[in-house]
Design a protein around this motif. Sequence first.
Motif, short mmCIF file in Angstrom:
data_model
loop_
_atom_site.label_atom_id
_atom_site.label_comp_id
_atom_site.label_asym_id
_atom_site.label_seq_id
_atom_site.Cartn_x
_atom_site.Cartn_y
_atom_site.Cartn_z
N ARG A 80 0.84 -1.19 0.00
CA ARG A 80 0.00 0.00 0.00
C ARG A 80 0.88 1.25 0.00
O ARG A 80 1.90 1.32 0.69
CB ARG A 80 -0.90 0.00 1.24
CG ARG A 80 -2.01 1.05 1.21
CD ARG A 80 -2.88 0.93 2.47
NE ARG A 80 -3.41 -0.42 2.63
CZ ARG A 80 -4.54 -0.85 2.07
NH1 ARG A 80 -5.26 -0.02 1.33
NH2 ARG A 80 -4.94 -2.09 2.26
N GLY B 40 0.43 5.82 -0.53
CA GLY B 40 -0.61 6.82 -0.39
C GLY B 40 -0.09 8.24 -0.34
O GLY B 40 1.09 8.52 -0.60
N SER C 142 -5.38 16.69 -5.71
CA SER C 142 -4.23 15.80 -5.90
C SER C 142 -4.35 14.93 -7.14
O SER C 142 -5.41 14.41 -7.46
CB SER C 142 -4.07 14.91 -4.67
OG SER C 142 -3.10 13.92 -4.92
N SER D 81 -1.97 12.32 -7.50
CA SER D 81 -1.14 11.16 -7.21
C SER D 81 -1.90 9.85 -7.27
O SER D 81 -1.40 8.87 -7.84
CB SER D 81 -0.47 11.30 -5.83
OG SER D 81 0.38 12.42 -5.81
N GLN D 82 -3.09 9.79 -6.68
CA GLN D 82 -3.83 8.53 -6.66
C GLN D 82 -4.15 8.06 -8.07
O GLN D 82 -3.94 6.88 -8.40
CB GLN D 82 -5.12 8.68 -5.85
CG GLN D 82 -5.88 7.37 -5.70
CD GLN D 82 -7.12 7.52 -4.86
OE1 GLN D 82 -7.82 8.54 -4.93
NE2 GLN D 82 -7.43 6.52 -4.05
N ARG D 83 -4.60 8.95 -8.91
CA ARG D 83 -4.90 8.58 -10.29
C ARG D 83 -3.64 8.15 -11.02
O ARG D 83 -3.64 7.14 -11.75
CB ARG D 83 -5.57 9.75 -11.03
CG ARG D 83 -6.00 9.39 -12.45
CD ARG D 83 -6.54 10.61 -13.19
NE ARG D 83 -5.49 11.59 -13.41
CZ ARG D 83 -5.66 12.73 -14.07
NH1 ARG D 83 -6.85 13.04 -14.55
NH2 ARG D 83 -4.68 13.58 -14.24
N THR E 261 -2.43 4.68 -9.71
CA THR E 261 -3.37 3.63 -10.08
C THR E 261 -3.23 3.27 -11.55
O THR E 261 -3.20 2.08 -11.93
CB THR E 261 -4.81 4.07 -9.77
OG1 THR E 261 -4.94 4.32 -8.37
CG2 THR E 261 -5.81 2.99 -10.17
N TYR F 6 -2.83 2.46 -4.19
CA TYR F 6 -2.46 3.82 -3.77
C TYR F 6 -3.74 4.54 -3.38
O TYR F 6 -4.71 4.55 -4.12
CB TYR F 6 -1.76 4.57 -4.91
CG TYR F 6 -1.13 5.88 -4.50
CD1 TYR F 6 0.25 5.98 -4.34
CD2 TYR F 6 -1.89 7.03 -4.28
CE1 TYR F 6 0.84 7.19 -3.98
CE2 TYR F 6 -1.30 8.22 -3.91
CZ TYR F 6 0.07 8.30 -3.76
OH TYR F 6 0.67 9.49 -3.40
N GLU F 7 -3.75 5.17 -2.20
CA GLU F 7 -4.96 5.86 -1.77
C GLU F 7 -4.63 7.16 -1.05
O GLU F 7 -3.51 7.38 -0.59
CB GLU F 7 -5.81 4.96 -0.86
CG GLU F 7 -5.14 4.50 0.41
CD GLU F 7 -6.03 3.52 1.17
OE1 GLU F 7 -7.01 3.98 1.78
OE2 GLU F 7 -5.75 2.31 1.12
N ASN F 8 -5.62 8.02 -0.99
CA ASN F 8 -5.48 9.31 -0.33
C ASN F 8 -5.84 9.20 1.15
O ASN F 8 -6.81 8.54 1.51
CB ASN F 8 -6.40 10.35 -0.99
CG ASN F 8 -5.91 10.76 -2.36
OD1 ASN F 8 -4.75 10.58 -2.70
ND2 ASN F 8 -6.80 11.33 -3.15
#
Length: 246
Positions: free
Chosen positions: A3, A5, A14, A16-18, A21, A34-36
Amino acid sequence: MKRYGLIGYPLGHSFSQRYFTEKFEREGIAECVYENFAIESVDRLDEVLERHPDLCGFNVTIPYKERIVPRLRSMAEEAEKIGAVNCVRVTPEGLFGYNTDAHGFRTSLLRLLGGARPRQALVLGTGGASKAVKYVLTELGIPFDVVSRTAAAGDYTYENLSRDTVRTHRLIVNATPLGTFPNTDACPDIPYEAVGKEHFLFDLVYNPPLTEFLRRGQMRGAAVVNGYDMLVGQAEKAWAIWNGDE
C-alpha cells in the motif's frame, strides 16, 4: 498487498492517486494500491500507520511538507538541505524522508529554459514547495528574490512588487496554490503588464493545465509550463525510493 498513499489536507486537487493507479495497471504491477489519506492534522498520521500496517511509503503535500519533519527518523541529504519532505519511506526502523520535488522541478525547468539561463528569478510563495524551487535555482546558479504576502517572509510583498522588478526578473515561478481547480480565476497579484516575450513562467499548479497565471504570461509572449511534468518526475522518483532503487 503493498500500500502507498498521500497525506495532506484537503486532497481534492491531488493527482497522485490517479497517476499511480494508472501506472500499476499500465505496467502490470500487481498487489499494489495507492490511496489518499486526508488528515486534518499531521498528528493523525499515527492512526493511518496503525490502520494500514502494509503501508510501504507515502507522498506528502500541503500543508505537511515541513510539519512532517519532526516525525521522521532520518532525512536524505537533499531533503535536509531543502527543509521540506514530500516523500516518506516506511520501514520497521521508522520513517525516512526525501524530497522528490527538487528532482521533478529541476528536470521540467531545464526543459522549459533550453539553453537559456535567466539572470534573475522571482519565486512566488514561501511554503514547502517553494523551498525545493529555491534549492534548485541556487544549484543552477540563478539568483532569485522571493515574493510573499508579508514583508518578513520575502524580499518583496505583492503590494511593493514593481513593474521594473518583474521586467528584470525573466523567470517567474508560482509556488503558491493560487489558481488550482476549482478556484481557476485566481492568480498571484503581480504586474503582468511587465511580462514580455523574454520571460519564462513556471506554475507548480497543474489543474487546470493553463492557469490564469500562465494565461496572462502567454498572452504577452512568455514561454510557459505548468506543474504536470514536475509531478510525473517526482512521482517516478518516489516510486524508485519506495522500491529501494535509490
